[in-house]
Design an enzyme around this catalytic site. Sequence first.
Site, PDB file in Angstrom:
ATOM      1  N   GLY A  91       0.678  -1.339  -0.130  1.00 15.32           N
ATOM      2  CA  GLY A  91      -0.031   0.063  -0.217  1.00 15.32           C
ATOM      3  C   GLY A  91       0.845   1.406  -0.131  1.00 15.32           C
ATOM      4  O   GLY A  91       2.054   1.160   0.138  1.00 15.32           O
ATOM      5  N   ARG A 111       0.348  -5.373  -4.522  1.00 14.06           N
ATOM      6  CA  ARG A 111       0.374  -6.419  -3.957  1.00 14.06           C
ATOM      7  C   ARG A 111       0.392  -7.696  -4.525  1.00 14.06           C
ATOM      8  O   ARG A 111       0.130  -7.955  -5.617  1.00 14.06           O
ATOM      9  CB  ARG A 111      -0.760  -6.403  -2.815  1.00 14.06           C
ATOM     10  CG  ARG A 111      -1.063  -5.297  -1.968  1.00 14.06           C
ATOM     11  CD  ARG A 111      -2.103  -5.262  -0.969  1.00 14.06           C
ATOM     12  NE  ARG A 111      -2.518  -4.260  -0.239  1.00 14.06           N
ATOM     13  CZ  ARG A 111      -1.923  -3.844   0.686  1.00 14.06           C
ATOM     14  NH1 ARG A 111      -0.733  -4.475   1.250  1.00 14.06           N
ATOM     15  NH2 ARG A 111      -2.097  -2.751   1.344  1.00 14.06           N
ATOM     16  N   GLY A 140       6.024  -3.378   3.481  1.00 14.56           N
ATOM     17  CA  GLY A 140       5.535  -3.551   4.984  1.00 14.56           C
ATOM     18  C   GLY A 140       6.010  -5.035   5.112  1.00 14.56           C
ATOM     19  O   GLY A 140       6.901  -5.588   4.505  1.00 14.56           O
ATOM     20  N   ASP A 141       5.549  -5.389   6.180  1.00 14.96           N
ATOM     21  CA  ASP A 141       5.939  -7.007   6.674  1.00 14.96           C
ATOM     22  C   ASP A 141       5.797  -7.960   5.653  1.00 14.96           C
ATOM     23  O   ASP A 141       6.805  -8.708   5.643  1.00 14.96           O
ATOM     24  CB  ASP A 141       5.198  -7.322   7.938  1.00 14.96           C
ATOM     25  CG  ASP A 141       3.584  -7.187   7.924  1.00 14.96           C
ATOM     26  OD1 ASP A 141       3.206  -6.561   6.628  1.00 14.96           O
ATOM     27  OD2 ASP A 141       3.122  -7.603   8.919  1.00 14.96           O
ATOM     28  N   THR A 200       6.118  -7.415   2.241  1.00 17.62           N
ATOM     29  CA  THR A 200       7.235  -7.154   1.466  1.00 17.62           C
ATOM     30  C   THR A 200       8.254  -7.685   2.017  1.00 17.62           C
ATOM     31  O   THR A 200       9.212  -8.225   1.279  1.00 17.62           O
ATOM     32  CB  THR A 200       7.145  -5.794   1.202  1.00 17.62           C
ATOM     33  OG1 THR A 200       5.967  -5.339   0.567  1.00 17.62           O
ATOM     34  CG2 THR A 200       8.145  -5.394   0.088  1.00 17.62           C
ATOM     35  N   ASP A 227       0.752   1.924   9.533  1.00 15.53           N
ATOM     36  CA  ASP A 227       0.175   1.369  10.735  1.00 15.53           C
ATOM     37  C   ASP A 227       0.989   1.670  11.904  1.00 15.53           C
ATOM     38  O   ASP A 227       0.853   1.645  13.127  1.00 15.53           O
ATOM     39  CB  ASP A 227      -0.132  -0.116  10.450  1.00 15.53           C
ATOM     40  CG  ASP A 227      -1.338  -0.037   9.507  1.00 15.53           C
ATOM     41  OD1 ASP A 227      -2.266   0.659   9.405  1.00 15.53           O
ATOM     42  OD2 ASP A 227      -1.237  -1.417   8.658  1.00 15.53           O
ATOM     43  N   ARG A 235      -4.268  -1.030  11.296  1.00 16.70           N
ATOM     44  CA  ARG A 235      -4.453  -2.400  11.277  1.00 16.70           C
ATOM     45  C   ARG A 235      -5.427  -2.960  12.230  1.00 16.70           C
ATOM     46  O   ARG A 235      -6.583  -2.593  12.497  1.00 16.70           O
ATOM     47  CB  ARG A 235      -3.094  -3.089  11.432  1.00 16.70           C
ATOM     48  CG  ARG A 235      -3.098  -4.679  11.181  1.00 16.70           C
ATOM     49  CD  ARG A 235      -2.348  -5.188  10.005  1.00 16.70           C
ATOM     50  NE  ARG A 235      -0.856  -4.756   9.866  1.00 16.70           N
ATOM     51  CZ  ARG A 235      -0.057  -5.056   9.076  1.00 16.70           C
ATOM     52  NH1 ARG A 235      -0.444  -5.957   8.208  1.00 16.70           N
ATOM     53  NH2 ARG A 235       1.197  -4.638   9.104  1.00 16.70           N
ATOM     54  N   ILE A 242      -5.382  10.223   3.644  1.00 10.72           N
ATOM     55  CA  ILE A 242      -4.093  10.436   4.559  1.00 10.72           C
ATOM     56  C   ILE A 242      -2.911   9.784   3.849  1.00 10.72           C
ATOM     57  O   ILE A 242      -1.848  10.328   3.950  1.00 10.72           O
ATOM     58  CB  ILE A 242      -4.323   9.918   5.752  1.00 10.72           C
ATOM     59  CG1 ILE A 242      -5.435  10.793   6.474  1.00 10.72           C
ATOM     60  CG2 ILE A 242      -3.001   9.779   6.675  1.00 10.72           C
ATOM     61  CD1 ILE A 242      -5.929  10.217   7.856  1.00 10.72           C
ATOM     62  N   ARG A 243      -2.931   8.506   3.507  1.00 14.32           N
ATOM     63  CA  ARG A 243      -1.872   7.770   2.951  1.00 14.32           C
ATOM     64  C   ARG A 243      -1.388   8.305   1.519  1.00 14.32           C
ATOM     65  O   ARG A 243      -0.212   7.862   1.124  1.00 14.32           O
ATOM     66  CB  ARG A 243      -2.095   6.313   3.086  1.00 14.32           C
ATOM     67  CG  ARG A 243      -2.987   5.693   1.743  1.00 14.32           C
ATOM     68  CD  ARG A 243      -2.980   4.360   1.734  1.00 14.32           C
ATOM     69  NE  ARG A 243      -3.423   3.650   0.692  1.00 14.32           N
ATOM     70  CZ  ARG A 243      -3.533   2.388   0.237  1.00 14.32           C
ATOM     71  NH1 ARG A 243      -3.216   1.637   1.348  1.00 14.32           N
ATOM     72  NH2 ARG A 243      -4.048   1.982  -0.781  1.00 14.32           N
TER      73      ARG A 243
END
Length: 440
Positions: free
Chosen positions: A101, A164, A189-190, A192, A220, A265, A327-328
């Site tokens: 993301g 993703r 992230g985790d 990835t 997150d 999350r 936001i992101r």
Amino acid sequence: MGNPCDTQMKLVAGAAGYVLEDVPHLTDYLPDLPSYPNPLQDNPAYSVVKQYFVNEDDTVTQKIVVHKDSPRGVHFRRAGPRQRVFFESDEVHACIVTCGGLCPGLNTVIREIVCGLYHMYGVRKILGIDGGYRGFYAKNTVTLTPKFVNDIHKRGGTILGTSRGGHDTSKIVDSVQDRGINQVYIIGGDGTQRGAAVIFEEIRRRGLKVAVAGIPKTIDNDIPVIDKSFGFDTAVEEAQRAINAAHVEAGSIENGIGLVKLMGRYSAEGAGQDLLSESLQSMDQQDASGNKLLQDVGLWISHRIKEHFAKKKMPINLKYIDPTYMIRAIPSIASDNVYCTLLAHSAVHGAMAGYTGFTVGPVNGRHAYIPFNRIIEKQNKVVITDRMWARLLSSTNQPSFLNPRDISEVKKEKQPATGLLDGENCRDRKSVTEDDPCIS
């Protein structure tokens, strides 16, 4: 995709309970690699810096609050430039990929990796992989130069595109090998980072001189070990606008209620999954990155609030605001830009020094190289029985929502001594003894 947690930890034991959870090095499986003087020693920008190079024995402790009789505990290798490097500038062919993301700061990390390689180490061959992991084998690449990335930090999103899933280890490593790439920078992230660990294992199995460096990313802020993930400060600042708007709406009308859903999350949009499963069909599905698909607690709370007041025959005016994707997608603020620069430079220094199979991040304020499996073995969660949560309740004057049985159970639990581990007991991980084959 294989299980990266199966990789044996590279541990080094020292006196007084000192343990170094070290990261792999190219010489672990290519012992005859030559090293070269770091070109930074001739860089005019660093000529006046005293002790610029990191000592090989420098490590960063995971715990800084200890008792007088506590063991020294777990340490990680300190990030930064070394006096010797294992790549010559003109042989480096680097690539950068963003996965998962969006998050504020992605473009800044890309920019600073490119500029760091180019200006600090004289690297001229840098590729951007388009569209996440599948871009290695299904899309074209983008040539990255300082001019190309000059002002991308002012934009949200990622100039490289993202996706993703798409993780096919053999195809990815084949692409790396065919293109002559020898440094791979993976931002995600985790999920990835879990994929990055598998890529590293395949590269090591093939005996390739390729450094794999991860830069952990999540809005997150639930990545373990590191102090904070990039983009989080920006997200908090932007979230305030939505919260303030909800407060204004709620306070400007009779029986007004403001409800804001944020990403986090299991501590925001994915909270209360056990409650939702009582009224909604439980889903045990995963997204393409391997993350559990969470039901939307925001809409559920909204409906339950309306139902509650309808039974009391009390009219309300509820304003539900969901700013999550707004936001992101914004550019990162100044503090995050500085943080992204440090992350990028630390990753570049590590790869040039021959370290591989690592992710980078600050541990107690000092940047360190952390083994992939420590980043992906669990996720940080808000603990509603710790001091931070108590401060929140005190400042907002809201109830704790803990029932007496929960409080009683917490008080019965034996608190772990301040020692080796970060909020976990030794029984949860492999014990460290002199007979352990992992210890060198």
